[in-house]
Design a protein around this motif. Structure first.
Motif, PDB file in Angstrom:
ATOM      1  N   ASN A 196     -37.525 -17.822   1.603  1.00 46.10           N
ATOM      2  CA  ASN A 196     -36.370 -18.624   1.188  1.00 46.10           C
ATOM      3  C   ASN A 196     -35.854 -19.508   2.333  1.00 46.10           C
ATOM      4  N   VAL A 203     -33.903 -17.963  -5.006  1.00 48.54           N
ATOM      5  CA  VAL A 203     -34.500 -16.837  -4.306  1.00 48.54           C
ATOM      6  C   VAL A 203     -33.375 -16.095  -3.587  1.00 48.54           C
ATOM      7  N   GLY A 204     -32.866 -15.055  -4.211  1.00 49.22           N
ATOM      8  CA  GLY A 204     -31.728 -14.332  -3.639  1.00 49.22           C
ATOM      9  C   GLY A 204     -32.184 -13.418  -2.516  1.00 49.22           C
ATOM     10  N   MET A 205     -31.213 -12.949  -1.720  1.00 50.94           N
ATOM     11  CA  MET A 205     -31.599 -12.112  -0.590  1.00 50.94           C
ATOM     12  C   MET A 205     -30.580 -10.991  -0.378  1.00 50.94           C
ATOM     13  N   MET A 218     -34.915 -18.964   5.288  1.00 48.76           N
ATOM     14  CA  MET A 218     -33.814 -18.551   6.148  1.00 48.76           C
ATOM     15  C   MET A 218     -34.150 -18.808   7.609  1.00 48.76           C
ATOM     16  N   VAL A 232     -31.224 -25.281   0.479  1.00 51.94           N
ATOM     17  CA  VAL A 232     -30.060 -24.717  -0.197  1.00 51.94           C
ATOM     18  C   VAL A 232     -30.360 -24.506  -1.677  1.00 51.94           C
ATOM     19  N   ARG A 242     -38.260 -13.950   5.403  1.00 48.18           N
ATOM     20  CA  ARG A 242     -37.306 -15.034   5.597  1.00 48.18           C
ATOM     21  C   ARG A 242     -37.950 -16.404   5.476  1.00 48.18           C
ATOM     22  N   ARG A 273     -32.709 -21.519  -2.116  1.00 50.48           N
ATOM     23  CA  ARG A 273     -32.082 -20.204  -1.971  1.00 50.48           C
ATOM     24  C   ARG A 273     -31.264 -19.822  -3.195  1.00 50.48           C
TER      25      ARG A 273
END
Lengths: 530, 279
Positions: free
Chosen positions: B80, B116-118, B82, B110, B77, B113
């Protein structure tokens, strides 16, 4: 005890305390239910003058009412159980449509039909068109563009309104504002693909509206505008539902007889009761009561100005408390800092909102008086002040229930959205709010049904207990149903105390219960979706 | 877990960022897409990541394994950002994505992300239609030209297209668990990110759905860099090119070629962990 005895090892464990608690709780609940039911029963008896009717009238009415209903229910139960829900819906739609027509009628009391006509044509319609244009291309700027066009339309309308001297007849404007969009909606829902059929449905719908404006006055003696409102809110939905059911399955027609049977049962009950009975009931709560102004004579007294006043007030409360309440809840749950000094302030605010929910309504009345009347200088006892004061009263409840709803949206779904690179605003709008809507709506509507019954704050802001004309705008003097009932219940003539006040109470309760039914319906509907 | 009880791992140079021993494998800079340098993450007073330095290669599958609470999800996490969503989280050190430290002032989390997908542990489709789920990313980025093609391509890449092409209007939450997770993968790759982070993506799924996800991860590594956190060591061994082992306290203890880690771990505690003696 310690030794293992096969006879007693599996003997019962005492549940005595639990049983006592359960029985006591059950008894208390039933006591409460019975007492409330008895109270409601007595009020209904008074409101409809049921004591005046003789026993033979009841027998006749029971047979006249029950026989058709029982026959129809038995037929559905044994022969066509698949039509049960169709029958229920078909029976509910006409009365719901009538209530809806009443609401629209009141809206047109607030502003002239021309007002709605002008702003619908110049602001709403272009905004919807722009929204559709962008949305079909999947452009996320659709709401922004529509909002812009709508605001421009409103501004233009504001300046143009006084300049227009010639306007169409009211009923023509109503056909344009109500029937055409309703017809277009039905056409689109019934035949999403087929242009030809869409035109046919829309054309038929509009033609029916024009016809209604001529037939209404001739047949039931209403004005052409009222006829168009009744047509758009009642006949169109009925025709739509029946048409859709029949188009789906022709053999489902017995289900659509529900409203006819219900009407026949009511008529049958009244007719047979009148034939058999020596004396019938003397209802206070009748059409005259709902449509007349208050009077010094019990026979002429009515609740109409108070009903319209309550609807006005509730409309303001609904808009203000929903917008402000949901906004505040979103801020507190999603934006406000949760840690550090800011977090402490957030927590203090949260706790105090919960405290505010418990502040007595009289105090809110004083707040409204001080804030809106004395400080801002609005008039005493006018619609706007009443609406804003009651909004303040229920805001804490709306905020708390909206907070709960927003908090119940799972964190995983929020994370999914943030993980996609969505901003906080996008996440709230696209993911959080859609899932929170059922809870938010339920909380808001339940709070509204509390607001509609409030008396004390309205007295504090100087609302009259009795007004003889319905309000015509936001600055009109207003009364509300509970205020009128309050006044009647202290009237020196006993007829007001014993007959008229119960009729007012029943009306108030019916309005309140319908709002709660709406809340439950909305919640179930959205819960199925989410 | 004090250093005295694990005498051999201070010798391996784990506590020195230059890394004396080869427990933490170096990767040529040209192939590196993500590089952590002395990364620490604190949740309040608690230290969740302890001085982690590692380089993740481009278009490979990198697995992160370790016992519960070892900081592997925290590391994922932090790539990206998170962790920004948790108020008490505090990050020090550097984490470079394509040479740029994502914790620099001028980096918008933002925007990061969006590259960089999750994919999360429990399948979490939105309560929207299948189509709208996949279209969510393109829509929030206002990239809606050829949206239909984008959705179809993402669903094809996620090996879901054939199962759902006739019912794109149905709600994503009505799919089975495995399908939901593939939908989430389709949703993540619809915006064509550089990296796909996966946080135990198969831990809530049955074995058949799990094996589908594993096949899918294998295919995804042709186009994307995949970093996957997993509890399941067999899974890491099956699907990953490189494996990083985190142990309690947020320490990265060993990192290298997957085959080498599983066949011949150099660190005693890693060996114990892999052979199932703890964790």
């Amino acid at each position: 005890m310690s030794e293992h005895n096969p006879d007693t090892a599996f003997a019962g464990v005492s549940r005595l305390r639990g049983r006592i608690f359960g029985s006591l709780a059950k008894a208390a609940s039933w006591l409460g239910v019975v007492v409330l039911a008895w109270l409601l029963f007595m009020v209904v008896v008074d409101a409809f003058g049921l004591t005046a009717a003789s026993t033979d009238w009841y027998l006749g009415a029971l047979v006249g009412f029950g026989a058709p209903l029982a026959t129809y229910s038995a037929y559905l139960y044994w022969k066509r159980p698949d039509l049960r829900w169709i029958a229920v819906r078909a029976t509910v739609i006409p009365p719901a449509g009538l209530i809806f027509a009443g609401a629209i009628f009141v809206l047109f009391l607030v502003f002239e039909p021309f007002f709605w006509f002008l702003y619908y044509t110049i602001a709403v319609l272009p905004a919807v068109a722009v929204y559709g244009h962008f949305a079909t291309r999947d452009d996320t700027r659709a709401p922004l563009a529509a909002g812009f066009v709508g605001v421009v339309g409103l501004v233009i309308g504001y300046f143009v309104e006084p300049l227009i001297l010639i306007m169409p007849l009211p009923w023509i404007m109503l056909v344009w504002v109500l029937v055409v969009p309703a017809g277009a909606l039905i056409a689109y829902r019934q035949a999403p693909e087929d242009r030809q059929q869409q035109v046919t449905i829309l054309g038929t719908g509009v033609a029916g509206g024009v016809l209604a404006s001529y037939l209404g006055p001739a047949l039931i003696g209403v004005t052409p505008d009222t006829a168009v409102i009744l047509y758009a809110a009642t006949l169109l939905p009925v025709a739509w539902y029946n048409g859709a059911v029949l188009a789906n399955d022709r053999s489902a027609w017995p289900g659509l007889l529900g409203p006819v049977v219900a009407l026949g049962a009511i008529g049958g009950g009244i007719v047979l009761g009148g034939l058999v009975g020596t004396t019938g009931p003397e209802p206070v709560l009748d059409w005259q009561f709902l449509t007349s102004a208050p009077s010094t004579l019990p026979a002429n007294a009515g609740l109409f100005p108070a009903i319209v006043g309550s609807v006005f007030i509730i409309a303001i409360v609904a808009i203000v408390s929903f917008v402000v309440g949901v906004g505040a809840a979103i801020y507190l749950e999603e934006y406000a800092p949760q840690t550090g000094v800011g977090g402490t302030i957030t927590r203090i605010i949260r706790v105090n909102i919960a405290n505010l929910a418990g502040v007595p309504s009289v105090v809110y009345g004083l707040l409204g008086l001080g804030l809106f009347v004395n400080l801002i200088g609005m008039g005493l006892g006018i619609v706007l002040v009443a609406g804003l004061t009651l909004s303040l009263l229920i805001l804490p409840i709306v905020i708390i229930s909206a907070q709960e709803a927003i908090r119940s949206v799972p964190e995983e779904v929020r994370e999914a959205s943030y993980g996609m690179g969505a901003t906080r605003w996008q996440t709230i709008r696209e993911v959080v709010l859609p899932r929170a809507v059922p809870g938010v709506l339920t909380g808001t509507i339940l709070a509204l049904s509390r607001a509609i019954g409030e008396t004390a704050p309205l007295l504090m802001i100087g609302a009259a207990t009795t007004v003889f004309r319905p309000p015509t705008g936001f600055a009109s003097q207003v009364s509300a149903m509970p205020l009128q009932v309050f006044y009647w219940s202290f009237h020196q003539k006993s007829a007001f105390r014993e007959l008229i006040a119960p009729a007012g109470v029943v009306t108030l309760l019916v309005v309140m219960l319908s709002m709660n039914v709406l809340a439950i319906y909305l919640r179930n509907r959205y819960e199925q979706q989410a | 877990m004090e250093e005295s009880t694990t005498g051999d791992w201070s010798e391996t140079g784990l506590d020195e960022s230059d890394g004396g021993d080869r427990d933490i494998e170096q990767i040529p800079e040209a192939e590196t897409i993500i590089e952590a340098r002395n990364l620490d993450v604190y949740y309040g007073e608690e230290r969740a990541l302890n001085d982690v330095s590692m380089s993740i290669p481009e278009q490979k599958v990198t697995a992160i394994i370790g016992p519960s609470g070892c900081g592997k999800s925290t590391f994922l996490r932090s790539i990206n950002r998170m962790n920004d969503l948790i108020d008490i989280a505090n990050v020090t050190g550097e984490l470079c994505f394509k040479g740029k430290n994502v914790y620099d002032e001028d980096v918008d989390a933002v925007a990061l992300r969006r590259q960089v997908g999750m994919v999360f542990q429990a399948p979490n489709p939105f309560p929207k239609s299948i189509y709208d789920n996949v279209a969510y990313g393109p829509r929030i980025q206002n990239d809606t030209e050829n949206l239909d093609e984008q959705v179809e391509q993402a669903l094809r890449q996620a090996a879901l297209w054939d199962e759902v092409k006739d019912r794109l209007d149905e709600r994503g939450t009505d799919l089975s668990g495995g399908q939901q997770q593939r939908l989430c993968i389709a949703r993540a790759i619809a915006v064509d990110p550089e990296v796909v982070l996966m946080d135990e993506p198969a831990s809530a799924l049955d074995p058949v759905a799990t094996s589908k996800i594993e096949d899918l991860i294998d295919e995804l590594s042709e186009d994307y860099t995949v970093v996957i956190v997993t509890h399941n060591m067999q899974q890491a061994a099956r699907i990953s090119d490189k494996t990083a082992v985190f142990l309690t306290g947020g320490h990265l203890v060993e990192y290298g070629e997957t085959d080498r880690i599983f066949q011949n771990p150099r660190n005693e505690r890693v060996e114990d962990y892999i052979s199932g003696k703890f964790g």
